[in-house]
Design an enzyme around this catalytic site. Structure first.
Site, mmCIF file in Angstrom:
data_model
loop_
_atom_site.group_PDB
_atom_site.id
_atom_site.type_symbol
_atom_site.label_atom_id
_atom_site.label_comp_id
_atom_site.label_asym_id
_atom_site.label_seq_id
_atom_site.Cartn_x
_atom_site.Cartn_y
_atom_site.Cartn_z
ATOM 1 N N CYS A 86 0.836 -1.197 0.000
ATOM 2 C CA CYS A 86 0.000 0.000 0.000
ATOM 3 C C CYS A 86 0.880 1.260 0.000
ATOM 4 C CB CYS A 86 -0.979 -0.051 1.173
ATOM 5 S SG CYS A 86 -2.380 1.087 1.006
ATOM 6 N N HIS A 203 -3.660 -5.665 1.092
ATOM 7 C CA HIS A 203 -3.002 -6.001 2.356
ATOM 8 C C HIS A 203 -3.092 -7.495 2.685
ATOM 9 C CE1 HIS A 203 -2.300 -1.856 3.844
ATOM 10 N NE2 HIS A 203 -3.377 -1.573 3.138
ATOM 11 N N GLU A 205 -1.247 -9.064 4.670
ATOM 12 C CA GLU A 205 -0.941 -9.247 6.094
ATOM 13 C C GLU A 205 -2.187 -9.221 6.966
ATOM 14 O OE1 GLU A 205 -0.745 -4.713 5.611
ATOM 15 O OE2 GLU A 205 -0.408 -6.516 4.398
#
Length: 230
Positions: A86, A203, A205
């Site tokens: 990002c 994302h 994660e």
């Protein structure tokens, strides 16, 4: 395997990234403030999401001039692994570590929603735990995620196999309706020419544990560990 997460004023995804890295590596990452320049002993540098320096000027433009980025450039030049997610992707383009730029979303609206990504290249330090063409879900949260590059650069990325991920629908089709931010050729992530620097907008994660709502992003971190901890 030792990793470092770089934190700028305005970064807000470092804890999410630390959770994902710690879960996969068993070792908590080092947190490096943007004024620090010591990356000694580090195997992977991560630039996480957020709004570095408030996204003034262009997103990532001010962070790209931070002292730590000189060290990150040198680290990458030595063959080090760098992951930017990002805002981290934005910083990597502004720092010249990846080609192109991240522009305002085509809708001119901030996007906060799930999307689907198709794996365009496997066999890298970031994608070895996926198969070619695998589709996975990932959250997106950005206002400037519209990847842009000139046609020559886009053709080179495609020809060299440097497109990492592409926005698709749930069936794996790169439909324009699945390209929520308007990125050129539905590109969601790209590699450097040596495949050791990766930038992507969504994302992964944030989906590494069932308690988060899924584990779609876990293969990225498992891939990193398999290569860097070998």
């Amino acid at each position: 395997m030792k990793s470092a997460i770089v934190v700028f004023p305005g970064t807000n995804r470092e804890r999410d990234m630390a959770i994902a890295l710690t879960q996969s590596t068993g070792v908590a990452p080092k947190i490096v403030f943007h004024r620090e320049t010591d990356l000694t002993g580090i195997d992977l540098v991560v630039l996480p999401g957020g709004f570095s320096h408030g996204d003034y000027l262009r997103s990532g433009a001010m962070a790209a001039q931070s002292p730590v980025m000189g060290a990150v450039r040198a680290f990458a030049a030595r063959g080090g692994y760098v992951l930017g997610v990002c805002n981290g992707f934005q910083i990597l383009t502004e720092a010249g570590l990846l080609p192109g730029a991240l522009l305002r979303n085509a809708s001119l609206r901030f996007l906060s929603r799930d999307c689907y990504l198709r794996v365009e290249r496997t066999g890298t330090a970031y994608t070895s735990h996926w198969h070619q063409g695998d589709v996975f879900r990932a959250p997106m949260a950005h206002g400037d995620g519209n990847y842009f590059a000139d046609d020559e650069t886009l053709d080179r990325l495609e020809g060299d196999g440097r497109v990492a991920f592409r926005y698709v629908d749930a069936t794996g089709t790169p439909d324009v309706r699945a390209n929520f931010n308007g990125s050129a050729r539905n590109i969601a992530g790209i590699f450097s020419d040596n495949l050791r620097v990766l930038g992507l907008m969504p994302h992964p994660e944030d989906l590494v544990d069932p308690l988060m709502g899924g584990v779609d992003g876990k293969p990225l971190f498992d891939s990193i560990v398999e290569v860097l901890a070998a």
